[in-house]
Design a protein around this motif. Structure first.
Motif, PDB file in Angstrom:
ATOM      1  N   ILE A  35     -10.336   1.235  14.783  1.00 51.44           N
ATOM      2  CA  ILE A  35      -8.942   0.879  15.035  1.00 51.44           C
ATOM      3  C   ILE A  35      -8.909  -0.482  15.719  1.00 51.44           C
ATOM      4  CG2 ILE A  35      -6.807   1.529  16.205  1.00 51.44           C
ATOM      5  CD1 ILE A  35      -7.851   4.415  16.282  1.00 51.44           C
ATOM      6  N   TYR A  68     -10.243   2.606   8.312  1.00 46.93           N
ATOM      7  CA  TYR A  68      -9.891   1.407   9.064  1.00 46.93           C
ATOM      8  C   TYR A  68      -8.374   1.360   9.280  1.00 46.93           C
ATOM      9  CZ  TYR A  68      -8.612  -3.423   9.868  1.00 46.93           C
ATOM     10  OH  TYR A  68      -8.058  -4.547  10.393  1.00 46.93           O
ATOM     11  N   LEU A  69      -7.954   1.089  10.527  1.00 44.38           N
ATOM     12  CA  LEU A  69      -6.531   0.973  10.852  1.00 44.38           C
ATOM     13  C   LEU A  69      -6.268  -0.292  11.657  1.00 44.38           C
ATOM     14  CD1 LEU A  69      -5.781   4.553  12.237  1.00 44.38           C
ATOM     15  CD2 LEU A  69      -5.306   3.726   9.960  1.00 44.38           C
ATOM     16  N   PHE A  76      -3.903  -0.127   6.663  1.00 37.71           N
ATOM     17  CA  PHE A  76      -5.104   0.689   6.737  1.00 37.71           C
ATOM     18  C   PHE A  76      -5.822   0.673   5.404  1.00 37.71           C
ATOM     19  CE2 PHE A  76      -2.037   3.642   5.075  1.00 37.71           C
ATOM     20  CZ  PHE A  76      -2.740   4.540   4.286  1.00 37.71           C
ATOM     21  N   LYS A  97      -6.015   7.744   0.422  1.00 36.89           N
ATOM     22  CA  LYS A  97      -5.129   6.805   1.110  1.00 36.89           C
ATOM     23  C   LYS A  97      -3.673   7.281   1.019  1.00 36.89           C
ATOM     24  CE  LYS A  97      -4.396   1.969   1.305  1.00 36.89           C
ATOM     25  NZ  LYS A  97      -4.250   0.771   0.595  1.00 36.89           N
TER      26      LYS A  97
END
Length: 145
Positions: A35, A68-69, A76, A97
């Protein structure tokens, strides 16, 4: 407290780390969550950079998966190493997603991440089952940047 630090509660972070550990108990694969605040470009390209920075490409069977953010940018991505990419259905990452996005639209960030981690874990288990000599090659802790 920064946006990254306050994005998830400590209980939510613990639940996500537990979901990663649970998913990894059935596979030799590795799952991480990263993050950060901002992503100026394409989130998938940034996820690939982070993948390398976290040395996820060094897993023996090339079966790491990164969630991943970028919290401030509301971006993301999910990326898998070449070993897992080669065997999952072609639409797997996009459908995963989409699952996360459906949760994120309702501000259910931890629930969405856990659901995605569980899906990735199922695929990893299917193609990279746990063997008794498997070692946890990467930390399950959430990385922040």
């Amino acid at each position: 407290m920064s946006a990254v630090e306050s994005f998830l509660t400590p209980a939510e972070e613990s639940a996500i780390v537990a979901a990663i550990a649970s998913a990894e108990r059935a596979t030799s694969g590795e799952i991480r969550l990263h993050i950060e605040r901002l992503c100026s470009g394409d989130p998938l390209e940034r996820a690939k950079q982070v993948f390398e920075l976290l040395e996820m490409h060094k897993t023996e069977q090339k079966n790491g998966v990164l969630f991943y953010l970028a919290v401030d940018d509301h971006k993301f991505a999910i990326c898998g190493d070449r070993g897992i990419d080669a065997v999952v259905p072609a639409d797997f990452w996009n459908s995963t997603k989409d699952l996360l996005a459906s949760h994120f639209k309702r501000a259910e960030f931890a629930a969405g991440l856990i659901a995605g981690i569980e899906l990735a874990g199922e695929q990893l288990k299917k193609y990279f089952p746990y063997a008794k000599d498997d070692q946890n090659e990467l930390s399950n802790e959430i990385s922040k940047g």
